[in-house]
Structure formats: C-alpha cells, structure tokens
Design an enzyme around this catalytic site. Structure first.
Site, mmCIF file in Angstrom:
data_model
loop_
_atom_site.group_PDB
_atom_site.id
_atom_site.type_symbol
_atom_site.label_atom_id
_atom_site.label_comp_id
_atom_site.label_asym_id
_atom_site.label_seq_id
_atom_site.Cartn_x
_atom_site.Cartn_y
_atom_site.Cartn_z
ATOM 1 N N LYS A 114 23.686 13.255 -7.622
ATOM 2 C CA LYS A 114 22.899 12.756 -8.756
ATOM 3 C C LYS A 114 23.774 12.393 -9.943
ATOM 4 O O LYS A 114 23.397 11.569 -10.770
ATOM 5 C CB LYS A 114 21.912 13.826 -9.219
ATOM 6 C CG LYS A 114 21.071 14.427 -8.141
ATOM 7 C CD LYS A 114 19.958 13.531 -7.739
ATOM 8 C CE LYS A 114 19.184 14.155 -6.606
ATOM 9 N NZ LYS A 114 18.020 13.434 -6.226
HETATM 10 C C1 LIG Z 1 21.581 17.721 -2.260
HETATM 11 C C2 LIG Z 1 20.523 16.697 -2.037
HETATM 12 N N1 LIG Z 1 20.510 16.020 -0.880
HETATM 13 C C3 LIG Z 1 19.570 15.100 -0.614
HETATM 14 C C4 LIG Z 1 18.557 14.821 -1.513
HETATM 15 C C5 LIG Z 1 17.533 13.790 -1.162
HETATM 16 O O1 LIG Z 1 17.791 12.585 -1.853
HETATM 17 P P1 LIG Z 1 16.592 11.592 -2.186
HETATM 18 O O2 LIG Z 1 15.612 12.375 -2.969
HETATM 19 O O3 LIG Z 1 17.226 10.518 -2.994
HETATM 20 O O4 LIG Z 1 16.044 11.141 -0.895
HETATM 21 C C6 LIG Z 1 18.529 15.519 -2.727
HETATM 22 C C7 LIG Z 1 17.480 15.277 -3.756
HETATM 23 O O5 LIG Z 1 17.171 14.237 -4.151
HETATM 24 C C8 LIG Z 1 19.550 16.445 -3.010
HETATM 25 O O6 LIG Z 1 19.575 17.079 -4.179
HETATM 26 N N1 LIG Z 2 16.118 16.318 -4.663
HETATM 27 C C1 LIG Z 2 15.852 15.967 -6.006
HETATM 28 C C2 LIG Z 2 14.411 15.608 -6.212
HETATM 29 C C3 LIG Z 2 14.254 14.538 -7.254
HETATM 30 O O1 LIG Z 2 14.849 13.373 -6.802
HETATM 31 P P1 LIG Z 2 15.103 12.102 -7.690
HETATM 32 O O2 LIG Z 2 16.253 11.430 -7.036
HETATM 33 O O3 LIG Z 2 13.874 11.315 -7.670
HETATM 34 O O4 LIG Z 2 15.446 12.525 -9.094
HETATM 35 C C4 LIG Z 2 16.361 17.071 -6.905
HETATM 36 O O5 LIG Z 2 17.310 17.720 -6.502
HETATM 37 O O6 LIG Z 2 15.865 17.319 -7.969
#
Ligand SMILES: Cc1ncc(COP(=O)(O)O)c(C=O)c1O
Ligand SMILES: N[C@@H](CCOP(=O)(O)O)C(=O)O
Length: 473
Positions: A114
C-alpha cells in the site's frame, strides 16, 4: 482527461477533483472517460526509466490538470530510495531459476504494498489542498495494511485528518501496533465491531450522504480512490521492463487479492498496452472472486460469512474495485453496471454465464485460484527451503496460485504484498522461527495503544467524526 462514474454520472471533473472526492456522488467509482494506450514503439521508450520518470509517463495521460514540472517534482519526492529502501523502489528478484519472480512492493514505511501508492497520495493531497486552500478529512477502511500505510503517509500533514476504521480484533498484533501506537493529533483510529466489509460499507454510507460529505470535507484513501489504482499500475510496468524480455513478449502476474484494487491496477496496465498474459486473482478461503472467475457468478458474501484467516488482509467478501473491472468488461456501460450493483446491494448474484460479458471476462486474461491455511504454511515453508526466501502469508497465496498456472517459457511475477514481519505468528508456525523485523519496529507491540471502539452504526460514526473535528477547534 475527464472522469465519469461507473454508475452513470457523466462529469466528475478532472484528476484533482476525483482525487479529493474519492467516491462518485451516485455511489459509483471514478473512471477516466477513456483509457489511453501505448503503441509498442512508445512502450519501448519506457524501458529502463527510473521509477519516478516511469511513473510520470504512465500517470501523465490521466493527470492533465497539474503542471508537468510540479507532477515530476511530486513523483521524485515520493519515489525516493530512502523512503523505499531500494534504488529500484520496487525491485524484482528471481526465485532460483524457476521463472518465478517476486516483485518486492513492501520495502516502504509500513512494510506493505500500500505504501507505493499511499506515499504518492500524501504528497499529491498536500499539493492540491494547498493550491485550493482546502482541508480533507479522510475516512478509510482497513483490514490491516491500508490503515498504517495511510497514517504513515499523512503524518503531520496540516490539511489532512485521518479517520481509520478497522475490524475490532481481526488484525495481526503487528498491524494493530503500527496503527494504534500513533498518538498524532490528525489520526483517529476506530476499531469497529464488525468485519472489514462493515467498515467499507460505513465508508460508502457516509460518502453517500452528500450534505455530510460536503460539510465535513470527507475524502477517501482506499482503492475506491482512482489515484490509488493509477499509482499501483506503475509497478506492473516497472516489473515488466525489469524482466528484460524481447519487445512484445508476454509476462504473467499473480496477485494476492481481496478488495481487487491491486489486480485491477494490473488490468489497467494491460489495458494500456503492457503485454501481460495471465493476471491471476489469488484468493484465500474468502473466495468470492475465485468463485466468479471459475463459474461466472458473482455472489458477495454477507459479513457473518467472511472467515478469519491467516492472510487476514484479504478477508473481504465484497470487493470494491470489481465494479471498475465489470464496467470495463461491458465496454463502459454505466446503466448495466448500475443495475448489477443494485442487485449486489440487494443480495442478488450477478450471473454472467453464457453471455457476451462472460466471453469478455474470459478474453480479459484474468483467471483465479484459491488457497487455504495449510497451503499457505506449506508454501512459506517450501519457498524458504527451496529458495532461501521468507515470504508473508498473503504473498504465499500469490506464489502458490502463480506456480499452479505457470506456462513454459513465460515468467510469472508474484507480487509481494507485505513483509513476513507483519504476520510473524503464521510465519513462525510455518518455519519455526520469527522473521526479522526492521529495527524501527522493535518492541512496537508494547507501546501504548490509542483507539476507540465503535458499534457498526453509521450515525454513531458521523457523530464521532463531528465530535473529534470540533475538539480540534
Ligand atoms: C498484504 C495484503 N495482500 C493482499 C491484499 C489484497 O489486495 P487488494 O485489496 O488490492 O485486492 C491486501 C489488502 O488490500 C493486503 O494488505
Ligand atoms: N487489504 C486492505 C483492505 C483495503 O484495501 P484498499 O486497497 O481498498 O485500501 C487493507 O489492508 O486495509
């Protein structure tokens, strides 16, 4: 570039407008009116660019309301080696000679992917708010990683407050400590009695109250915000060029998925002309997305059926960005997308079986797989033994599905979405030792925690926001 809503609002303004508004007023998600593409000759001119320059070339067609020199300056400030602890920002490393690669996205401040987009949001929010003389109160939802990445990116930003909802008791000890140990006047941590989907639903409900949103300058940092997915698309380009393939040769990507933001960013890169073959949607036991890509039926799971797993950040039953994907699959048909999301909102499935839309899904290159706790432990153990590399449980979900779909002669890039230190209980269960953590996080779990527990109630949440803002004077 003009932006429109997936549900029909025809003019959401330009990039800076959708950056600040987050969600469209009709409840849909912002999309560019069209997706600019690179010809194969233009793609070749991106090869070898440093991360900030590549980010500029990829993002510029979507951001035409910020002067070129300012955007370049913001991108260079964001993608600095000292922030991401690597000169490549998102380095690509092979797993032996297996043709599997790990795309390291988690070397930034909060140890999760992120950070790559969120650090950019920190800079660009500050720039746009300063230019407009405005404030922003971000309301976010996290299952563990968006929260810390957003809070670290917004620390000390005078024009921004962060209200972050997390599912009470569901994050790892490390994730909780990262967020709750912050005692900053612009950060408010809310542990909600519910699961991540409840948090996300509340964020959407508050945003749907146009009057409240306007009166309290409510903004978003989740991947419902277009700027997040746009910034995430860049690292697919970076990884592709790092593979050093012949022009036009395909690479496959495996993406641990929950809210569908990361894999949607990959689909955006592919739609812009990047030669991505397969885009794998790797889920855990909360496998709504795997169900869709295997059967053609999308049936969201009610909160009480979302399991608590050992890849907790992916414990999501209702994936926000799936709406953007289906919108593109329909050829940008907003009335169709709106109709589907009405169904979803009322608990009915979206059933594409036998339709032209299902053919479009199959042609899009997205396929999926699912893994379990036992798979995760086995993959962490195996990758450690075979390649001497410790991975986190989410990355393990991606590696396993990547291995299952490998094609001879085609590199498979597995996205490392967090470092193992964030999930040491599961990693220890797999390999019998605790992963190393960066020195700055030593003993973080012992720090005093600052958070408030709220029930799953939109009015209580609104009252909380109003009270905290009033308290700041
Ligand atoms: C460590 C981790 N892996 C995978 C994901 C999944 O990614 P997305 O929500 O973009 O599908 C998340 C949360 O978003 C995460 O924090
Ligand atoms: N897995 C995410 C959930 C939120 O996902 P986002 O990409 O829409 O912000 C988290 O770790 O908070």
């Amino acid at each position: 570039m003009k932006y429109v809503s997936t549900r029909g609002t025809a003019d959401l303004g330009r990039f800076s407008d959708v950056l600040l508004s987050g969600l469209a007023p009709d409840g849909g998600l912002a999309m560019p009116e069209s997706i600019p593409t690179f010809t194969s000759t233009e793609l070749e001119t991106l090869r070898g660019l440093a991360y900030p320059d590549l980010a500029f070339r990829v993002m510029r067609p979507f951001i035409d309301d910020i002067p070129e020199a300012d955007l370049k300056r913001l991108l260079h400030a964001t993608y600095a080696p000292e922030v991401f602890h690597s000169k490549d920002i998102t380095p690509l490393t092979p797993l032996g000679d297996s043709e599997l690669f790990i795309l390291e996205l988690s070397n930034g401040p909060s140890l999760a992917f992120k950070d790559v987009a969120m650090q950019f949001l920190g800079h660009i929010f500050e720039y746009v708010l300063e230019a407009r003389g405005e404030q922003l109160n971000i309301l976010g939802a996290t299952s563990g990683d968006t929260g810390s990445a957003a809070e670290y990116a917004m620390l000390g930003k005078a024009r921004v407050n962060v209200f972050m909802l997390s599912p009470h008791g569901r994050m790892s000890a490390f994730q909780q400590a990262q967020m709750f140990s912050l005692a900053e006047p612009n950060i408010f941590n809310i542990a909600l009695e519910g699961v991540f989907d409840d948090c996300q639903d509340l964020v959407k409900a508050v945003n749907a109250d146009a009057d409240f949103k306007a009166r309290h300058d409510i903004g978003a940092v989740n991947s419902i915000n277009w700027a997040r997915v746009l910034a995430q698309a860049v690292y697919y380009f970076k990884a592709y060029f790092a593979l050093n393939l012949a022009p036009g040769a395909q690479a496959d990507f495996s993406v641990p998925s929950g809210n569908f933001g990361n894999v949607f960013a990959g689909y955006l890169a592919k739609s812009m002309g990047l030669p991505i073959g397969q885009l794998l949607v790797a889920t855990n036991e909360n496998d709504v997305l795997n169900e869709f890509f295997s059967t053609g039926v999308y049936h969201v799971r009610p909160a009480q059926r979302v399991a608590a797993t050992s890849s907790p950040s992916m414990d999501i039953g209702k994936a926000s960005n799936f709406e953007r994907y289906l919108y593109l699959i329909t050829g940008s048909d907003a009335p169709q997308t709106h109709g589907w999301w009405q169904d979803v909102g009322e608990g009915r499935p979206v059933d594409l079986r036998g339709s032209a839309h299902w053919d479009a899904v199959k042609a899009s290159g997205l396929t999926s797989g699912r893994s379990t706790h036992a798979d995760r432990l086995d993959t962490i153990r195996r990758v450690d033994r075979q390649y001497g590399r410790l991975i986190d449980p989410h990355t393990a979900d991606g590696v396993l599905i990547g291995e299952r779909h490998q094609r001879p002669g085609v590199p498979m890039v597995c996205l490392e979405t967090a470092l193992p230190a964030k999930f040491e209980e599961t990693v220890q269960e797999a390999v019998g030792r605790v992963p190393k953590r960066p020195e700055r996080f030593e003993g973080i779990e012992g720090l005093e925690k600052h958070f408030d527990v709220l029930p799953n109630d939109v009015d209580r949440l609104k009252a909380y926001v109003v009270e905290k803002l009033a308290g700041k004077g």
